[in-house]
Write a protein that holds these residues in place. Sequence first.
Motif, PDB file in Angstrom:
ATOM      1  N   ILE A 191       0.847  -1.205   0.000  1.00 51.27           N
ATOM      2  CA  ILE A 191       0.000   0.000   0.000  1.00 51.27           C
ATOM      3  C   ILE A 191       0.878   1.249   0.000  1.00 51.27           C
ATOM      4  O   ILE A 191       1.777   1.410   0.829  1.00 51.27           O
ATOM      5  CB  ILE A 191      -0.948  -0.006   1.219  1.00 51.27           C
ATOM      6  N   GLY A 192       0.602   2.142  -0.959  1.00 54.78           N
ATOM      7  CA  GLY A 192       1.332   3.393  -1.073  1.00 54.78           C
ATOM      8  C   GLY A 192       2.698   3.270  -1.725  1.00 54.78           C
ATOM      9  O   GLY A 192       3.421   4.276  -1.830  1.00 54.78           O
ATOM     10  N   ARG A 193       3.078   2.077  -2.190  1.00 56.51           N
ATOM     11  CA  ARG A 193       4.430   1.880  -2.730  1.00 56.51           C
ATOM     12  C   ARG A 193       4.427   1.511  -4.210  1.00 56.51           C
ATOM     13  O   ARG A 193       5.500   1.381  -4.805  1.00 56.51           O
ATOM     14  CB  ARG A 193       5.146   0.801  -1.912  1.00 56.51           C
ATOM     15  N   VAL A 194       3.262   1.303  -4.807  1.00 58.13           N
ATOM     16  CA  VAL A 194       3.165   1.063  -6.251  1.00 58.13           C
ATOM     17  C   VAL A 194       2.145   2.045  -6.820  1.00 58.13           C
ATOM     18  O   VAL A 194       1.276   2.551  -6.091  1.00 58.13           O
ATOM     19  CB  VAL A 194       2.742  -0.391  -6.554  1.00 58.13           C
ATOM     20  N   PRO A 195       2.241   2.356  -8.125  1.00 59.00           N
ATOM     21  CA  PRO A 195       1.351   3.373  -8.701  1.00 59.00           C
ATOM     22  C   PRO A 195      -0.133   3.061  -8.531  1.00 59.00           C
ATOM     23  O   PRO A 195      -0.940   3.958  -8.272  1.00 59.00           O
ATOM     24  CB  PRO A 195       1.752   3.388 -10.176  1.00 59.00           C
ATOM     25  N   GLU A 196      -0.513   1.785  -8.695  1.00 62.14           N
ATOM     26  CA  GLU A 196      -1.928   1.400  -8.562  1.00 62.14           C
ATOM     27  C   GLU A 196      -1.979  -0.022  -8.021  1.00 62.14           C
ATOM     28  O   GLU A 196      -1.326  -0.922  -8.567  1.00 62.14           O
ATOM     29  CB  GLU A 196      -2.655   1.497  -9.902  1.00 62.14           C
ATOM     30  N   LEU A 197      -2.767  -0.225  -6.982  1.00 59.92           N
ATOM     31  CA  LEU A 197      -2.784  -1.499  -6.274  1.00 59.92           C
ATOM     32  C   LEU A 197      -4.220  -1.962  -6.070  1.00 59.92           C
ATOM     33  O   LEU A 197      -5.094  -1.167  -5.714  1.00 59.92           O
ATOM     34  CB  LEU A 197      -2.095  -1.351  -4.913  1.00 59.92           C
ATOM     35  N   HIS A 198      -4.443  -3.265  -6.275  1.00 62.22           N
ATOM     36  CA  HIS A 198      -5.784  -3.830  -6.095  1.00 62.22           C
ATOM     37  C   HIS A 198      -5.687  -5.156  -5.351  1.00 62.22           C
ATOM     38  O   HIS A 198      -4.668  -5.855  -5.406  1.00 62.22           O
ATOM     39  CB  HIS A 198      -6.470  -4.057  -7.448  1.00 62.22           C
ATOM     40  N   LEU A 199      -6.773  -5.506  -4.681  1.00 58.06           N
ATOM     41  CA  LEU A 199      -6.894  -6.751  -3.934  1.00 58.06           C
ATOM     42  C   LEU A 199      -8.173  -7.437  -4.381  1.00 58.06           C
ATOM     43  O   LEU A 199      -9.223  -6.798  -4.516  1.00 58.06           O
ATOM     44  CB  LEU A 199      -6.955  -6.453  -2.433  1.00 58.06           C
ATOM     45  N   LEU A 200      -8.112  -8.749  -4.615  1.00 50.48           N
ATOM     46  CA  LEU A 200      -9.331  -9.450  -5.036  1.00 50.48           C
ATOM     47  C   LEU A 200      -9.273 -10.912  -4.636  1.00 50.48           C
ATOM     48  O   LEU A 200      -8.241 -11.418  -4.190  1.00 50.48           O
ATOM     49  CB  LEU A 200      -9.542  -9.331  -6.545  1.00 50.48           C
ATOM     50  N   GLY A 201     -10.405 -11.567  -4.814  1.00 50.78           N
ATOM     51  CA  GLY A 201     -10.512 -12.981  -4.524  1.00 50.78           C
ATOM     52  C   GLY A 201     -10.477 -13.273  -3.039  1.00 50.78           C
ATOM     53  O   GLY A 201     -10.817 -12.438  -2.198  1.00 50.78           O
ATOM     54  N   ASP A 202     -10.035 -14.484  -2.703  1.00 49.61           N
ATOM     55  CA  ASP A 202     -10.001 -14.899  -1.303  1.00 49.61           C
ATOM     56  C   ASP A 202      -9.036 -14.074  -0.470  1.00 49.61           C
ATOM     57  O   ASP A 202      -9.121 -14.075   0.766  1.00 49.61           O
ATOM     58  CB  ASP A 202      -9.622 -16.373  -1.208  1.00 49.61           C
ATOM     59  N   ALA A 203      -8.105 -13.372  -1.125  1.00 48.17           N
ATOM     60  CA  ALA A 203      -7.182 -12.514  -0.376  1.00 48.17           C
ATOM     61  C   ALA A 203      -7.918 -11.346   0.265  1.00 48.17           C
ATOM     62  O   ALA A 203      -7.433 -10.760   1.236  1.00 48.17           O
ATOM     63  CB  ALA A 203      -6.078 -11.994  -1.300  1.00 48.17           C
ATOM     64  N   PHE A 204      -9.083 -11.002  -0.247  1.00 50.31           N
ATOM     65  CA  PHE A 204      -9.927  -9.983   0.370  1.00 50.31           C
ATOM     66  C   PHE A 204     -10.845 -10.612   1.419  1.00 50.31           C
ATOM     67  O   PHE A 204     -10.894 -10.186   2.566  1.00 50.31           O
ATOM     68  CB  PHE A 204     -10.756  -9.261  -0.691  1.00 50.31           C
ATOM     69  N   ALA A 205     -11.590 -11.643   1.005  1.00 51.54           N
ATOM     70  CA  ALA A 205     -12.447 -12.407   1.913  1.00 51.54           C
ATOM     71  C   ALA A 205     -12.761 -13.728   1.228  1.00 51.54           C
ATOM     72  O   ALA A 205     -13.238 -13.725   0.087  1.00 51.54           O
ATOM     73  CB  ALA A 205     -13.734 -11.657   2.250  1.00 51.54           C
ATOM     74  N   PRO A 206     -12.499 -14.861   1.875  1.00 54.52           N
ATOM     75  CA  PRO A 206     -12.730 -16.157   1.244  1.00 54.52           C
ATOM     76  C   PRO A 206     -14.179 -16.323   0.815  1.00 54.52           C
ATOM     77  O   PRO A 206     -15.118 -16.000   1.568  1.00 54.52           O
ATOM     78  CB  PRO A 206     -12.352 -17.161   2.343  1.00 54.52           C
ATOM     79  N   THR A 207     -14.355 -16.828  -0.391  1.00 51.23           N
ATOM     80  CA  THR A 207     -15.693 -16.967  -0.952  1.00 51.23           C
ATOM     81  C   THR A 207     -15.683 -18.068  -2.001  1.00 51.23           C
ATOM     82  O   THR A 207     -14.794 -18.925  -2.006  1.00 51.23           O
ATOM     83  CB  THR A 207     -16.164 -15.607  -1.525  1.00 51.23           C
ATOM     84  N   ARG A 208     -16.645 -18.064  -2.902  1.00 50.04           N
ATOM     85  CA  ARG A 208     -16.815 -19.152  -3.857  1.00 50.04           C
ATOM     86  C   ARG A 208     -16.295 -18.760  -5.240  1.00 50.04           C
ATOM     87  O   ARG A 208     -16.049 -17.598  -5.531  1.00 50.04           O
ATOM     88  CB  ARG A 208     -18.304 -19.521  -3.953  1.00 50.04           C
ATOM     89  N   LEU A 209     -16.176 -19.776  -6.107  1.00 53.59           N
ATOM     90  CA  LEU A 209     -15.642 -19.559  -7.452  1.00 53.59           C
ATOM     91  C   LEU A 209     -16.411 -18.490  -8.197  1.00 53.59           C
ATOM     92  O   LEU A 209     -15.829 -17.600  -8.823  1.00 53.59           O
ATOM     93  CB  LEU A 209     -15.667 -20.889  -8.226  1.00 53.59           C
TER      94      LEU A 209
END
Length: 671
Positions: free
Chosen positions: A637-655
Amino acid sequence: MQSTGTRQGQDAQTGGATAFPHLFQPFQIGPMKLRNRVMAPPHSSAIGNLWGPDEKEAERTFAYWRSRVADGGPAWVGGVTGRVANKLIPGFEPHGYGAETKGYFRLPFYVERIGRFVDKMHSAGAVVTTQLTLLGGVPHAPSNRRSSTLYNHRPHVLRTDEIAEFVEEYRFSAGQARKAGLDGIELHLNHDDMLEWFLSPLTNQRDDAYGGSLENRARFAVEVLTAVREEIGTDMALGVRLNLREEEPGGYTEADGIEIAQYLESTGLLDFLHAVIGSPWGDPSYIQPYFYEPAQWADLAGRLRRAVSLPVVYSGRVNSVEVAEQVLADGNADVVGMARALIADGDILRKAREGRPEDIRPCVGGNECITRRYVDKLPFGCAVNPHTSHEIEGPWRRAARPRRLLVVGGGPAGMELAALTAESGHTVELWEAADHLGGQLRAVVNAPFQQQMARYLDWQERRLAKAGVRVHCGRRATVENVLAADFDVVAVATGATPRRPAEIEGVDQDHFVYDVRDVLLGNVAVGQEVLVVAQDDHLPPLMVADHLSERGHDVTIVYPTAGPAPMLGRYILGGMLARLSARGVVFRFMEDVIGIEEDRIRLRHTYSHRESELGAFDSVVLACGGDADSALHDELIGRVPELHLLGDAFAPTRLVAVTRQAYALAKELQK
């Protein structure tokens, strides 16, 4: 009114150089000329509200079907669900699934809206039919005998004058369908429809002219068919969708089903028979999930086909063009119904016709398309194809500012995002720490009946290569090497770590307490007597119990909930429970595992908190979900121009959730 031409004559005309000579052979049913042998059974109710005041919802449904029938798609769209008006006393409110009170055919805009839909399908070369459906038991029934012990609400037993009123309601509905320009009507005599309840000796206990003998039990259906045929004439096709047999004890058998079909054929009213299997809730359900064989009941349809002269349609787990071709080649049907395979890939027939079956996106049979709408109450979606339901938005767009993108994590979320962004024109690299792609799905493919999931992962890898994604397996992303690579955009999809509930005493005994993933991957040796701790509301606890019981282990599952897998719908749950019951799997509900010891398992009731014990088990398997692994993202966070989080790394869920997240993010990155 049988089909023009002889069925035997059309069978002989295989011709053509295609690898699917039967699938793309023209056929005719009554007045309907089919360009191929594929029918798309109804599933419009899941896509969007075709009947609401919001025109955009209707257009969403139109766009979905246009995308499917274009370029030589299915010849026959059976995709218009048609509820017949439910005739009720003032103030009575039906409940449960299918308890609509106002029939679609009574809507003031029915003819205009369906007329537009039919015009769009005709211009794309497809014929269109509607079903006439009216569910049994909500509240109407032939007698007070229920179709399942799962439902205990008591019905209203129809009088003969009320039966006559319903016959006229079917007649009216057929007239509206004719005015809308539809090519045919399919009468619902299956899947808990009221007409099936009359046909079935289980639910029809009447002693008047509508009960007893087959002729009497079929009287209501024949009266409806007669009224419909009188209303539509011979310019529209008329058929019935019929259960080949009933699964519930006391229902009709396969031999009875053939006798029913022969009797209905003898009336001269029909152009086709649509042969299916299942109930809305049982084993199997009528929307069979992945743990049945493809086209498992096609041979039953074949026996029916050989017993009648009418054309036969077969639907039920026809999940690929290869399976469809085989059903036809074996003589088990004249036409095959394909729904979920079309949901997964709207271009399935075009790709097959062009000799590219390996490019077809495979359906994995998880029924998320159904569960999302009818259990989760979420918008329609497909687990493997996030484009599904977005057809109204047009073709996938190119990015306005193509950039260099790093996707960290090669699980389902990362793979989908990498493919979509590359297909948008970005330059994409995918880093995966393991020596293979797939994430947690690599464990899933080892469970029973998961061949389609393996095919999906293989398809995704080919897609990534075709899209030009540079894939690096065995490369673990760190803050240092990500920063050194200097990407414009970094998307972190590092998944989840297995969860070991700290509140369970003894959970860290690695010598006999294992995670579900290690069990499915074969990384651990599991003993004979196995306890599954179920702290997951979806499939994993049942999946690992299936895996272990198939291999001869004695399995007990402990759920803290009042029943198993509360996030699974009735179309998938019953079959799995039947499989596990047949293998002697033991279920315990409303109990938390609070302690794991060598010689005992300590339990606590979910509600009363009363404690109890079970004896010793050889192994304990934790099916307890995962914890999001967002450490890399948080450090970046704050160290790359644009950063995103998705999938189970955000909250475990289904396919289905993670592929849709990837789609949403990929759209954002097009701007």
